[in-house]
Every structure is written in C-alpha cells, then in structure tokens.
Motif scaffolding. Structure first.
Motif, PDB file in Angstrom:
ATOM      1  N   LEU A   1      50.414  44.108  45.474  1.00  0.00           N
ATOM      2  CA  LEU A   1      49.001  44.161  45.816  1.00  0.00           C
ATOM      3  C   LEU A   1      48.312  45.272  45.016  1.00  0.00           C
ATOM      4  CD1 LEU A   1      46.637  43.330  47.716  1.00  0.00           C
ATOM      5  CD2 LEU A   1      47.429  45.114  49.268  1.00  0.00           C
ATOM      6  N   ASN A   2      47.183  44.920  44.396  1.00  0.00           N
ATOM      7  CA  ASN A   2      46.346  45.849  43.620  1.00  0.00           C
ATOM      8  C   ASN A   2      46.956  46.278  42.292  1.00  0.00           C
ATOM      9  OD1 ASN A   2      44.157  45.846  45.387  1.00  0.00           O
ATOM     10  ND2 ASN A   2      45.016  47.496  46.632  1.00  0.00           N
TER      11      ASN A   2
ATOM     12  N   PRO B   1      42.664  43.891  39.499  1.00  0.00           N
ATOM     13  CA  PRO B   1      43.846  44.134  40.332  1.00  0.00           C
ATOM     14  C   PRO B   1      44.277  42.854  41.037  1.00  0.00           C
ATOM     15  CG  PRO B   1      41.881  44.901  41.452  1.00  0.00           C
ATOM     16  CD  PRO B   1      41.423  44.393  40.112  1.00  0.00           C
ATOM     17  N   SER B   2      45.559  42.736  41.289  1.00  0.00           N
ATOM     18  CA  SER B   2      46.072  41.555  41.985  1.00  0.00           C
ATOM     19  C   SER B   2      45.628  41.585  43.442  1.00  0.00           C
ATOM     20  CB  SER B   2      47.593  41.525  41.915  1.00  0.00           C
ATOM     21  OG  SER B   2      48.099  40.500  42.759  1.00  0.00           O
ATOM     22  N   PRO B   3      45.156  40.448  43.952  1.00  0.00           N
ATOM     23  CA  PRO B   3      44.764  40.392  45.371  1.00  0.00           C
ATOM     24  C   PRO B   3      45.949  40.107  46.284  1.00  0.00           C
ATOM     25  CG  PRO B   3      44.270  38.320  44.314  1.00  0.00           C
ATOM     26  CD  PRO B   3      44.830  39.202  43.233  1.00  0.00           C
ATOM     27  N   PHE B   4      47.139  39.860  45.705  1.00  0.00           N
ATOM     28  CA  PHE B   4      48.297  39.471  46.501  1.00  0.00           C
ATOM     29  C   PHE B   4      49.548  40.215  46.060  1.00  0.00           C
ATOM     30  CE2 PHE B   4      45.702  35.564  45.856  1.00  0.00           C
ATOM     31  CZ  PHE B   4      45.187  35.459  47.141  1.00  0.00           C
TER      32      PHE B   4
ATOM     33  N   GLU C   1      45.573  39.643  53.364  1.00  0.00           N
ATOM     34  CA  GLU C   1      44.743  39.003  52.340  1.00  0.00           C
ATOM     35  C   GLU C   1      43.527  39.886  52.126  1.00  0.00           C
ATOM     36  OE1 GLU C   1      43.893  35.143  53.703  1.00  0.00           O
ATOM     37  OE2 GLU C   1      45.971  34.597  54.014  1.00  0.00           O
ATOM     38  N   PRO C   2      43.699  40.972  51.380  1.00  0.00           N
ATOM     39  CA  PRO C   2      42.670  42.016  51.316  1.00  0.00           C
ATOM     40  C   PRO C   2      41.430  41.624  50.553  1.00  0.00           C
ATOM     41  CG  PRO C   2      44.343  42.418  49.675  1.00  0.00           C
ATOM     42  CD  PRO C   2      44.807  41.229  50.466  1.00  0.00           C
ATOM     43  N   ASN C   3      40.317  42.212  50.973  1.00  0.00           N
ATOM     44  CA  ASN C   3      39.114  42.199  50.158  1.00  0.00           C
ATOM     45  C   ASN C   3      39.159  43.432  49.286  1.00  0.00           C
ATOM     46  OD1 ASN C   3      38.035  39.901  51.159  1.00  0.00           O
ATOM     47  ND2 ASN C   3      36.758  40.909  52.681  1.00  0.00           N
ATOM     48  N   LEU C   4      39.075  43.282  47.987  1.00  0.00           N
ATOM     49  CA  LEU C   4      39.132  44.428  47.101  1.00  0.00           C
ATOM     50  C   LEU C   4      37.879  45.254  47.292  1.00  0.00           C
ATOM     51  CD1 LEU C   4      40.609  42.800  43.922  1.00  0.00           C
ATOM     52  CD2 LEU C   4      41.754  43.722  45.931  1.00  0.00           C
ATOM     53  N   VAL C   5      38.052  46.543  47.438  1.00  0.00           N
ATOM     54  CA  VAL C   5      36.947  47.447  47.756  1.00  0.00           C
ATOM     55  C   VAL C   5      35.842  47.323  46.716  1.00  0.00           C
ATOM     56  CG1 VAL C   5      36.280  49.838  48.061  1.00  0.00           C
ATOM     57  CG2 VAL C   5      38.496  49.042  48.910  1.00  0.00           C
ATOM     58  N   GLY C   6      34.613  47.125  47.210  1.00  0.00           N
ATOM     59  CA  GLY C   6      33.469  47.084  46.320  1.00  0.00           C
ATOM     60  C   GLY C   6      33.152  45.700  45.808  1.00  0.00           C
ATOM     61  N   TYR C   7      34.024  44.728  46.067  1.00  0.00           N
ATOM     62  CA  TYR C   7      33.772  43.390  45.556  1.00  0.00           C
ATOM     63  C   TYR C   7      32.721  42.708  46.412  1.00  0.00           C
ATOM     64  CZ  TYR C   7      37.633  43.230  42.221  1.00  0.00           C
ATOM     65  OH  TYR C   7      38.450  43.441  41.153  1.00  0.00           O
ATOM     66  N   GLY C   8      31.823  41.988  45.763  1.00  0.00           N
ATOM     67  CA  GLY C   8      30.772  41.286  46.477  1.00  0.00           C
ATOM     68  C   GLY C   8      31.206  39.883  46.848  1.00  0.00           C
ATOM     69  N   ALA C   9      30.330  39.191  47.564  1.00  0.00           N
ATOM     70  CA  ALA C   9      30.653  37.839  48.005  1.00  0.00           C
ATOM     71  C   ALA C   9      30.718  36.902  46.823  1.00  0.00           C
ATOM     72  CB  ALA C   9      29.603  37.358  49.000  1.00  0.00           C
ATOM     73  N   MET C  10      31.475  35.822  46.970  1.00  0.00           N
ATOM     74  CA  MET C  10      31.654  34.880  45.880  1.00  0.00           C
ATOM     75  C   MET C  10      31.581  33.466  46.413  1.00  0.00           C
ATOM     76  SD  MET C  10      34.697  34.816  43.151  1.00  0.00           S
ATOM     77  CE  MET C  10      35.808  35.315  44.408  1.00  0.00           C
ATOM     78  N   PRO C  11      31.011  32.550  45.661  1.00  0.00           N
ATOM     79  CA  PRO C  11      30.901  31.176  46.126  1.00  0.00           C
ATOM     80  C   PRO C  11      32.256  30.527  46.301  1.00  0.00           C
ATOM     81  CG  PRO C  11      30.323  31.356  43.814  1.00  0.00           C
ATOM     82  CD  PRO C  11      30.468  32.744  44.322  1.00  0.00           C
TER      83      PRO C  11
ATOM     84  N   VAL D   1      37.997  38.277  47.160  1.00  0.00           N
ATOM     85  CA  VAL D   1      38.939  37.273  46.705  1.00  0.00           C
ATOM     86  C   VAL D   1      38.845  36.062  47.611  1.00  0.00           C
ATOM     87  CG1 VAL D   1      41.366  36.786  46.364  1.00  0.00           C
ATOM     88  CG2 VAL D   1      40.463  39.051  45.847  1.00  0.00           C
ATOM     89  N   HIS D   2      38.639  34.910  47.003  1.00  0.00           N
ATOM     90  CA  HIS D   2      38.621  33.667  47.773  1.00  0.00           C
ATOM     91  C   HIS D   2      39.867  32.881  47.389  1.00  0.00           C
ATOM     92  CE1 HIS D   2      34.471  33.649  49.488  1.00  0.00           C
ATOM     93  NE2 HIS D   2      34.414  34.659  48.636  1.00  0.00           N
TER      94      HIS D   2
END
Length: 444
Positions: free
Chosen positions: A41-42, A58-61, A96-106, A145-146
C-alpha cells in the motif's frame, strides 16, 4: 498483506486519479513495477505527467500487479483504468484507502467534465528564460481510488473501452471536422491516430512527406498550457514596459563579499538573489505592483503578502515556481527557498501548489547573454521584472569613464492596475538598491 496461494483473491482496478487543478488527462511517463510484481500500500508504482508537473502514483492496494493497462507515452483520461491488482478477497473497506488529498473521481472511465478555472491559476507564463536555482517534494493533489471488484473464480470483466489514441491537436481537428475517432484507423506508432488519418477520413489529401526537412512536435503538457496562458495574458492584460540600465558594480562587490563570508558559505547566492531582495523592499513602498485584476468584480485585488515567482526553463518547458510569503524571509532563507523551488521545477519534482498563487515574477534573461526584453505577464499578476546580462562596459563614474558592471532591468506591468508613475518609481527603487545596496537603509 498479500494473498497466499490457497486464499481466495479478487481483482481490483486502479483508475487514473483526478490530480486537481482542473486537469482531465495525464500522460503515463513510466512504470516502476511490472506484471507479477508484489506491491505494498502506497508504494510508488509509476509516474504521470500533467500540464503542471511529473507526479508519482502510489499504489492504492497491497497485492500483486496482474495488468498494466496503459503504456508509457500514452495520454489517459482521468477515471480510465490504468492497472489491475490481485488482492485478498473480502478485504474490508478500511483496507481500501482513499489516498490523502485525492479528489472525487467519476465511476465511468470516460472523460470528465472540465472544471471551471481562471487564468490566475493557469500554468505559468513569462518570457522563455531561465533563472538561478532550486527542492520541493512532488506532493500533489492526488485522487480517490475507485476500484471494481471481480471474484477470482469468475472471468474478469473487460475494462471499459478507451478512446482511440491520439494527441490533443488531432482530437480537436477531428471534433472540428465532425470525425468520429473510433472509426478511424490509426497509422501512427501502436495505432496512434494522426492528423493525416483524420484528413483522409473526410477526403482531404494528407500533407506531403517532408522527409528530413522538417519535424512536427506535438504541443502538450506544460508547453501547451504555457502557450494558452501566454495568449490569454497578452490579449486580456494591457501590457506596458519600461527599461532602466544601472551600474550594479556595488551589488556585484557585495555578492562577492557575501559568498566569501562564513554566514553564507553553504548558501547559493546569485545576482538573482539580491535582485529578488531589492524587489521585495521596493514592493513595500509600491504595493500596487503586487496585485491582480478581478475581471468579474471589476476590482483591483491587492495582496498583503508576496509569493515571488521565478521563471525557469526546464526540459518540460517554461515553469514559474514561486516562493510563498517571500517578504518575511531573510536573505539567507530567501536564497535557499529560491534554489529549492527552481531546482525542483527543473528536476520535474515540483508540487503543483508551488506553481500557482504567485503575485509577482522575476525572470533572468541575462543567462542567455541577452540585455533586455519585454516579458509577458504571468496570468493573474500585475508585474514581471526581467534581468538582463551583467556586462562589464565603459560607464560614467565620478565624472570620468571607467569599466563598470552594468545591468538593464525590464519591467512589464498591467496598465489597468499600475499607472506609469507607480511602475517608474518601483523600477527606480529596484535600480537604486542594486546600484547602491546601502540605499535599503533609507527604504525600510
């Protein structure tokens, strides 16, 4: 924790994050992992280039890389899948982390709607010039990360179809001509749809082969953003320019003394450093040059802080990183800060936040052997100062002619915000300080 051979697994997709600043696509620069590699992770797995900077992903997993869905050099839309991972089945949401600072994604991998943005936060402008020095982390505004989950026992769902590979100019040409790129056969490398492919689709003869007599260079990333910002700045802000030639021999002598002193032994000092300090002192007396024009409100916004920008020529194009709150820094701290941001910009590790929010800019065209010029304003700023080459030349000195160190300063300003008198007095103060550093005592 990675899955064991006997443990059930599932496939997760990593979609290109929204890196902020209204960007809708990025180019894959490189992968640091390969199919079959186990990652944590990361852990940094690759790099992408935006119109702002090269950003590490960074890796989300935690798991094993099973597929890399985009190749280096490929431009990918935000939200499109770029990699797949095999991870332990049944992982809880906490894993299943949200990477810090990442915004929403479609959720869909299609191209998202472009965010509204002003030219005040567009990519940098200014003359094509280099400056001295810089070291800032490539921290960015990454993205959530979606992931889509596919049980290992079932066939993996095919990733959403990606749009045909092409460059931004070709996509625009296709849109203007009403050509659907999905039906165009790409004749370029790895199926890239070229300009000639689009023209052939509408029956227009392709451009003749130029052979070795010319080279076409796609304009994208920083260069594309800079070009757009320059056009916007030149046609929205009424530029005016003034010039002042100064005997800077005392400043060059001071520079030599400072470099020889123990207090500055480990600091990179240059003429740019002292010019920056002169600008900061002069701005205290002439704050109108540290401002911007609010077109919507029809108001002048005057800053009570100085984010001092430095135009830097880099392998990726012109960037203008800025030193935040430069007015509160001593000479030693200012020198280190300038070196840090400019070096980071040239090495491709500058944070997007360090490329926005500037309030006034300095550009050093003297490093190219140039004496003077008319720099274009960085969008959203009221003034930009260009430093020419410091030349040793005959000059009137104490009633006689002597060889002196001479520098020409070029100031461009937004005439909506700054009057000629204000600009002239500011430029005269900068020149007075560089001509006699002791003049600072009369200005603070």
């Amino acid at each position: 924790m990675t899955a064991t051979a006997d443990a059930p697994t599932q496939t997760r997709q990593f979609r290109l994050p929204d890196l902020g600043e209204g960007l809708t696509e990025s180019e894959i620069v490189s992968w640091r992992v390969g199919v079959g590699d186990t990652v944590q992770l990361n852990q940094v797995i690759g790099e992408v280039e935006t119109a702002k900077a090269v950003v590490e992903l960074p890796s989300p997993f935690t798991g094993r890389v099973t597929a890399l869905l985009a190749e280096p050099g490929q431009v990918v839309a935000v939200g499109a899948p770029i990699a797949e991972f095999e991870v332990a089945a049944g992982a809880s949401a906490k894993r299943e982390p949200n990477l810090v600072g990442y915004g929403a994604m479609p959720e869909a991998a299609g191209r998202p709607a472009r965010k509204a943005r002003s030219w005040a936060t567009a990519a940098p402008a200014a003359m094509h010039a280099a400056t001295e020095p810089a070291a800032v982390n490539a921290a960015t505004e990454p993205a959530a990360v979606h992931a889509t989950t596919v049980p290992a026992a079932e066939p993996a769902t095919a990733p959403p179809a990606e749009r045909p590979r092409s460059t931004p100019p070709v996509r625009k040409l296709a849109k203007d001509l009403g050509v659907d790129l999905a039906v165009v056969h790409g004749s370029g490398p790895k199926g890239l749809v070229t300009r000639d492919d689009v023209l052939a689709e509408v029956g227009t003869p392709p451009s003749p082969e130029a052979g070795d007599r010319e080279t076409r260079i796609p304009v994208q990333g920083v260069r594309k953003q800079t070009a757009a910002a320059m056009v916007a700045s030149a046609f929205t802000a009424p530029h005016a320019s003034e010039f002042l030639t100064v005997d800077v021999t005392p400043t060059m002598e001071l520079l030599a003394k400072l470099k020889a002193s123990k207090a500055f032994a480990d600091v990179r000092l240059t003429p740019m450093t002292l010019a920056a300090k002169a600008v900061l002192v002069a701005l205290r007396r002439h704050p109108s040059l540290n401002a911007r024009w609010d077109e919507k409100a029809q108001e002048i916004v005057q800053y009570h802080y100085v984010n001092l920008g430095f135009a830097a020529a880099t392998p990726r194009g012109l960037l203008v990183p800025n030193v935040k709150d430069a007015e509160v820094l001593g000479l030693r701290e200012l020198a280190a800060a300038i070196a840090g941001v400019v070096d980071a910009a040239r090495e491709g590790r500058i944070a997007p936040s360090d490329l926005t929010g500037g309030t006034i800019t300095i550009t050093n065209i003297g490093v190219f052997g140039v004496d003077a010029g008319t720099p274009i304003l960085n969008p959203g700023e009221a003034a930009i100062l260009a430093m020419g080459q410091v030349r040793r030349m005959p000059w009137e000195y104490r009633g006689d002619i002597a060889l002196r160190e001479v520098l020409t300063l070029s100031l461009s300003f937004d005439h909506r915000i700054v009057d000629g008198e204000q600009a002239s007095r500011f430029l005269a103060d900068v020149g007075a300080i560089l001509g006699d550093p002791g003049m600072v005592m009369t200005m603070v």
